[in-house]
Design a protein around this motif. Sequence first.
Motif, PDB file in Angstrom:
ATOM      1  N   GLU A 173       0.819  -1.221   0.000  1.00  0.00           N
ATOM      2  CA  GLU A 173       0.000   0.000   0.000  1.00  0.00           C
ATOM      3  C   GLU A 173       0.852   1.270   0.000  1.00  0.00           C
ATOM      4  OE1 GLU A 173      -3.367   0.494  -0.423  1.00  0.00           O
ATOM      5  OE2 GLU A 173      -3.143  -1.590  -1.042  1.00  0.00           O
TER       6      GLU A 173
ATOM      7  N   GLY B 251       3.192   1.733  -2.040  1.00  0.00           N
ATOM      8  CA  GLY B 251       3.728   1.939  -3.374  1.00  0.00           C
ATOM      9  C   GLY B 251       5.240   1.873  -3.298  1.00  0.00           C
TER      10      GLY B 251
ATOM     11  N   TYR C 137       3.556  -3.254  -5.487  1.00  0.00           N
ATOM     12  CA  TYR C 137       4.110  -1.920  -5.231  1.00  0.00           C
ATOM     13  C   TYR C 137       4.008  -1.050  -6.491  1.00  0.00           C
ATOM     14  CZ  TYR C 137       5.986  -4.220  -1.130  1.00  0.00           C
ATOM     15  OH  TYR C 137       6.106  -4.936   0.042  1.00  0.00           O
TER      16      TYR C 137
ATOM     17  N   LYS D  21       0.340  -0.056  -7.166  1.00  0.00           N
ATOM     18  CA  LYS D  21      -0.048   1.056  -6.289  1.00  0.00           C
ATOM     19  C   LYS D  21       0.585   2.361  -6.766  1.00  0.00           C
ATOM     20  CE  LYS D  21      -2.011   2.813  -2.697  1.00  0.00           C
ATOM     21  NZ  LYS D  21      -3.468   2.899  -2.604  1.00  0.00           N
ATOM     22  N   GLU D  22       1.843   2.298  -7.141  1.00  0.00           N
ATOM     23  CA  GLU D  22       2.555   3.491  -7.606  1.00  0.00           C
ATOM     24  C   GLU D  22       1.954   4.004  -8.909  1.00  0.00           C
ATOM     25  OE1 GLU D  22       5.484   6.338  -6.744  1.00  0.00           O
ATOM     26  OE2 GLU D  22       4.808   4.650  -5.534  1.00  0.00           O
TER      27      GLU D  22
ATOM     28  N   GLU E 156      -1.100   3.937  -9.691  1.00  0.00           N
ATOM     29  CA  GLU E 156      -2.345   4.621  -9.328  1.00  0.00           C
ATOM     30  C   GLU E 156      -2.086   5.996  -8.739  1.00  0.00           C
ATOM     31  OE1 GLU E 156      -4.372   2.234  -6.434  1.00  0.00           O
ATOM     32  OE2 GLU E 156      -4.490   0.496  -7.761  1.00  0.00           O
ATOM     33  N   THR E 157      -1.015   6.112  -7.955  1.00  0.00           N
ATOM     34  CA  THR E 157      -0.827   7.316  -7.161  1.00  0.00           C
ATOM     35  C   THR E 157       0.375   8.170  -7.544  1.00  0.00           C
ATOM     36  OG1 THR E 157       0.473   6.085  -5.530  1.00  0.00           O
ATOM     37  CG2 THR E 157      -1.904   6.228  -5.150  1.00  0.00           C
TER      38      THR E 157
END
Length: 134
Positions: free
Chosen positions: A28, A30, A84, A87-88, A90-91
Amino acid sequence: MLAQFRTVELNDHYVYVCTRLRAEHSPELGISGLPRPAREAVYDIAYYLQTFAGMASLGVAGERELLALLHTRVPQVWNALRPYVEKERETGPVGPQLLALLEAFAARPEALRERAVHNLLERARSGRTTRLAR
């Protein structure tokens, strides 16, 4: 690049990413949320292997030859990093192309990787110096 492959630091980063990263840090976070030593290990091994993937994609080096040399490491690193990276993506600022070449290279079929390794070993045993059989 092959000299770097032999360094203790790169190999320590490979082992860390594949064996300890997930136990120590949540996906979570990332990549950018990881503490600096973990981030350095991730970027070091991921972009090192992605460089080989890029060389294969551009035709600078043969894909089968690279798969023979890196056959287990690429999918192992990708499997460890996938959550990872997702998640990265996405953000983070890089978006969906983050480590996309590494992902594509890791997705090569196991049978292709195994055949490439077999061909490389056979070539070494026979003393042949020609390119791997296609």
